[in-house]
Design a protein around this motif. Structure first.
Motif, mmCIF file in Angstrom:
data_model
loop_
_atom_site.group_PDB
_atom_site.id
_atom_site.type_symbol
_atom_site.label_atom_id
_atom_site.label_comp_id
_atom_site.label_asym_id
_atom_site.label_seq_id
_atom_site.Cartn_x
_atom_site.Cartn_y
_atom_site.Cartn_z
ATOM 1 N N UNK A 173 48.141 18.578 -2.524
ATOM 2 C CA UNK A 173 48.199 17.447 -1.593
ATOM 3 C C UNK A 173 49.421 17.465 -0.666
ATOM 4 N N UNK A 174 50.156 18.592 -0.641
ATOM 5 C CA UNK A 174 51.382 18.665 0.171
ATOM 6 C C UNK A 174 51.181 19.496 1.427
ATOM 7 N N UNK A 175 50.000 19.416 2.039
ATOM 8 C CA UNK A 175 49.707 20.199 3.242
ATOM 9 C C UNK A 175 50.030 19.408 4.509
ATOM 10 N N UNK A 176 51.056 18.585 4.456
ATOM 11 C CA UNK A 176 51.407 17.719 5.584
ATOM 12 C C UNK A 176 51.785 18.476 6.858
ATOM 13 N N UNK A 177 52.372 19.694 6.792
ATOM 14 C CA UNK A 177 52.661 20.420 8.042
ATOM 15 C C UNK A 177 51.416 20.779 8.850
ATOM 16 N N UNK A 178 50.238 20.761 8.209
ATOM 17 C CA UNK A 178 49.013 21.100 8.932
ATOM 18 C C UNK A 178 47.932 20.047 8.690
ATOM 19 N N UNK A 179 48.352 18.791 8.563
ATOM 20 C CA UNK A 179 47.419 17.700 8.283
ATOM 21 C C UNK A 179 46.457 17.518 9.455
ATOM 22 N N UNK A 180 45.171 17.819 9.215
ATOM 23 C CA UNK A 180 44.200 17.805 10.314
ATOM 24 C C UNK A 180 44.020 16.416 10.905
ATOM 25 N N UNK A 181 44.044 15.371 10.080
ATOM 26 C CA UNK A 181 43.782 14.016 10.573
ATOM 27 C C UNK A 181 44.914 13.491 11.450
ATOM 28 N N UNK A 182 46.113 14.098 11.353
ATOM 29 C CA UNK A 182 47.254 13.606 12.124
ATOM 30 C C UNK A 182 47.686 14.586 13.209
ATOM 31 N N UNK A 183 47.705 15.877 12.871
ATOM 32 C CA UNK A 183 48.299 16.879 13.766
ATOM 33 C C UNK A 183 47.302 17.945 14.212
ATOM 34 N N UNK A 184 46.036 17.645 14.197
ATOM 35 C CA UNK A 184 44.942 18.577 14.550
ATOM 36 C C UNK A 184 44.959 19.825 13.672
ATOM 37 N N UNK A 185 45.962 20.663 13.744
ATOM 38 C CA UNK A 185 46.092 21.796 12.813
ATOM 39 C C UNK A 185 47.565 22.122 12.572
ATOM 40 N N UNK A 186 48.443 21.236 13.010
ATOM 41 C CA UNK A 186 49.865 21.435 12.741
ATOM 42 C C UNK A 186 50.438 22.636 13.475
ATOM 43 N N UNK A 187 51.279 23.375 12.787
ATOM 44 C CA UNK A 187 52.035 24.452 13.433
ATOM 45 C C UNK A 187 51.168 25.574 13.971
ATOM 46 N N UNK A 188 49.937 25.745 13.489
ATOM 47 C CA UNK A 188 49.092 26.825 14.036
ATOM 48 C C UNK A 188 47.959 26.280 14.917
ATOM 49 N N UNK A 189 48.209 25.160 15.587
ATOM 50 C CA UNK A 189 47.200 24.578 16.482
ATOM 51 C C UNK A 189 46.782 25.544 17.582
ATOM 52 N N UNK A 190 47.737 26.282 18.152
ATOM 53 C CA UNK A 190 47.448 27.161 19.287
ATOM 54 C C UNK A 190 47.051 28.582 18.882
ATOM 55 N N UNK A 191 46.924 28.830 17.579
ATOM 56 C CA UNK A 191 46.670 30.209 17.120
ATOM 57 C C UNK A 191 45.187 30.463 16.904
ATOM 58 N N UNK A 192 44.793 31.711 17.157
ATOM 59 C CA UNK A 192 43.409 32.140 16.934
ATOM 60 C C UNK A 192 43.403 33.626 16.603
ATOM 61 N N UNK A 193 42.243 34.119 16.226
ATOM 62 C CA UNK A 193 42.081 35.546 15.982
ATOM 63 C C UNK A 193 42.956 36.080 14.866
ATOM 64 N N UNK A 194 43.503 37.275 15.082
ATOM 65 C CA UNK A 194 44.293 37.957 14.065
ATOM 66 C C UNK A 194 45.557 37.180 13.708
ATOM 67 N N UNK A 195 46.172 36.546 14.690
ATOM 68 C CA UNK A 195 47.411 35.795 14.439
ATOM 69 C C UNK A 195 47.146 34.622 13.490
ATOM 70 N N UNK A 196 46.031 33.924 13.690
ATOM 71 C CA UNK A 196 45.668 32.844 12.770
ATOM 72 C C UNK A 196 45.346 33.404 11.393
ATOM 73 N N UNK A 197 44.691 34.579 11.357
ATOM 74 C CA UNK A 197 44.343 35.206 10.077
ATOM 75 C C UNK A 197 45.599 35.536 9.263
ATOM 76 N N UNK A 198 46.686 35.901 9.939
ATOM 77 C CA UNK A 198 47.936 36.196 9.227
ATOM 78 C C UNK A 198 48.512 34.944 8.573
ATOM 79 N N UNK A 199 48.437 33.800 9.248
ATOM 80 C CA UNK A 199 48.870 32.544 8.625
ATOM 81 C C UNK A 199 47.990 32.209 7.423
#
Length: 329
Positions: free
Chosen positions: A201-227
């Motif tokens: 329950x400590x996924x607050x850095x990427x809380x979808x209901x508040x921050x869309x996707x948090x720190x990896x909002x702008x990431x896609x493809x291979x870069x998102x896969x690394x996260x």
């Protein structure tokens, strides 16, 4: 030297597919616990779902926003995945398997988990996105806070064994696992590990209901896969370290007759214990609500810190009075 390079290559080559398979394991177990099917279309029991997801992610456009700091934007996910992979260097997988037998193995693990926050913070800062920046700031505060408690929680084990070497710590548990004398330390370590790996329950850095996707909002493809890879490797790492520090590592349970225990290779014992803890991580995701961020930090400083200090003080007193012994390397 050549043997160690081969061993390193094999372990790294296995860790990445294991992290990918954990996605399928998690979705299947959550489906069972929530009384639904889970993935069941791609391959037998949906076992190829992770491969399908990987192909989908890799097939997406490698998008880098025009307003982002491109060099740091690309480097951030690499840092996040690399620091977690580096932490596995000091883990003793069995009595013969382990990449490095560092005398400062515990400190190396703590150092790598501390460096992992740089990947998240840089990702949020380089994205030039307000949601990503807020997520990265949350991650920094959460990680820096809980790594204090994580470091204190393992000091009881270090006091008992007199060593920072993880293999020495495993050997010291031949007469009894440290979970018996370090139950408080284990609870603090586990909670800190959940916060460090940003799992529910400590996924607050990427809380979808508040921050869309948090720190990896702008990431896609291979870069998102690394996260994504870094997160599931983090779950495996915390489980492996918990087993090594508190559950005897690759040693079999003491209540089993030695002739029975020796029939099973030490690597199998280690993997079995790690998998049980991973299932516990997954179960938490299905059963606990997410707290507010201020509640998370308050819980850390007002509950976890006193518990970690009390455990350290109690262990020191018991060690000095001879109630608990230790194996000195």
């Amino acid at each position: 030297m050549i043997y160690k390079l081969i061993e390193l290559s094999v372990i790294l080559a296995l860790l990445i597919p294991i992290a990918a398979m954990l996605v399928w394991v998690e979705r299947r177990l959550i489906g069972i616990w929530q009384d639904r099917l889970g993935p069941n279309r791609v391959g037998p029991f949906g076992i190829l779902q992770s491969l399908a997801d990987l192909l989908k992610i890799l097939g997406k456009d490698e998008f880098t926003p025009k307003f982002a700091d491109k060099v740091i934007f690309i480097a951030a996910p690499v840092i996040a995945a690399t620091t977690v992979l580096m932490s596995f260097v000091v883990v003793p997988f069995s009595d013969t398997i382990g990449i490095s037998d560092l005398n400062i193995g515990v400190l190396f693990f703590l150092a790598m988990t501390s460096l992992a926050v740089y990947g998240v913070v840089l990702a949020g800062w380089a994205s030039k996105n307000k949601y990503a920046l807020l997520g990265s700031m949350r991650a920094a505060a959460q990680t820096i806070s809980y790594e204090v408690f994580m470091g204190l929680s393992v000091m009881g084990v270090v006091l008992i064994t007199g060593s920072f070497n993880l293999r020495d710590i495993v050997v010291a548990q031949q007469d009894g696992w440290f979970i018996q004398s370090q139950l408080i330390g284990f609870v603090v370590f586990l909670v800190a590990g959940i916060a460090e790996s940003h799992r529910l329950p400590f996924d607050l850095p990427e809380a979808e209901t508040e921050l869309t996707a948090g720190f990896h909002t702008e990431y896609s493809g291979l870069k998102f896969a690394l996260f994504f890879l870094g997160e599931y490797l983090g779950v495996t790492l915390i489980s492996a370290m918990s087993v090594t520090l508190f559950f005897g590592g690759y040693l079999p349970p003491g209540f089993l007759p030695s002739e029975w225990a020796n029939m099973i290779p030490s690597l199998v014992w280690f993997i079995g214990k790690v998998f049980i803890l991973i299932m516990f991580f997954i179960l938490l995701r299905t059963s606990l609500p997410r707290p507010r961020f201020d509640q998370l930090l308050e819980f850390g400083w007002k509950v976890m810190l006193p518990l970690a200090l009390f455990n350290l003080l109690l262990t020191a007193v018991l060690k000095l009075t001879g109630v608990i012994g230790g194996v000195h390397a």
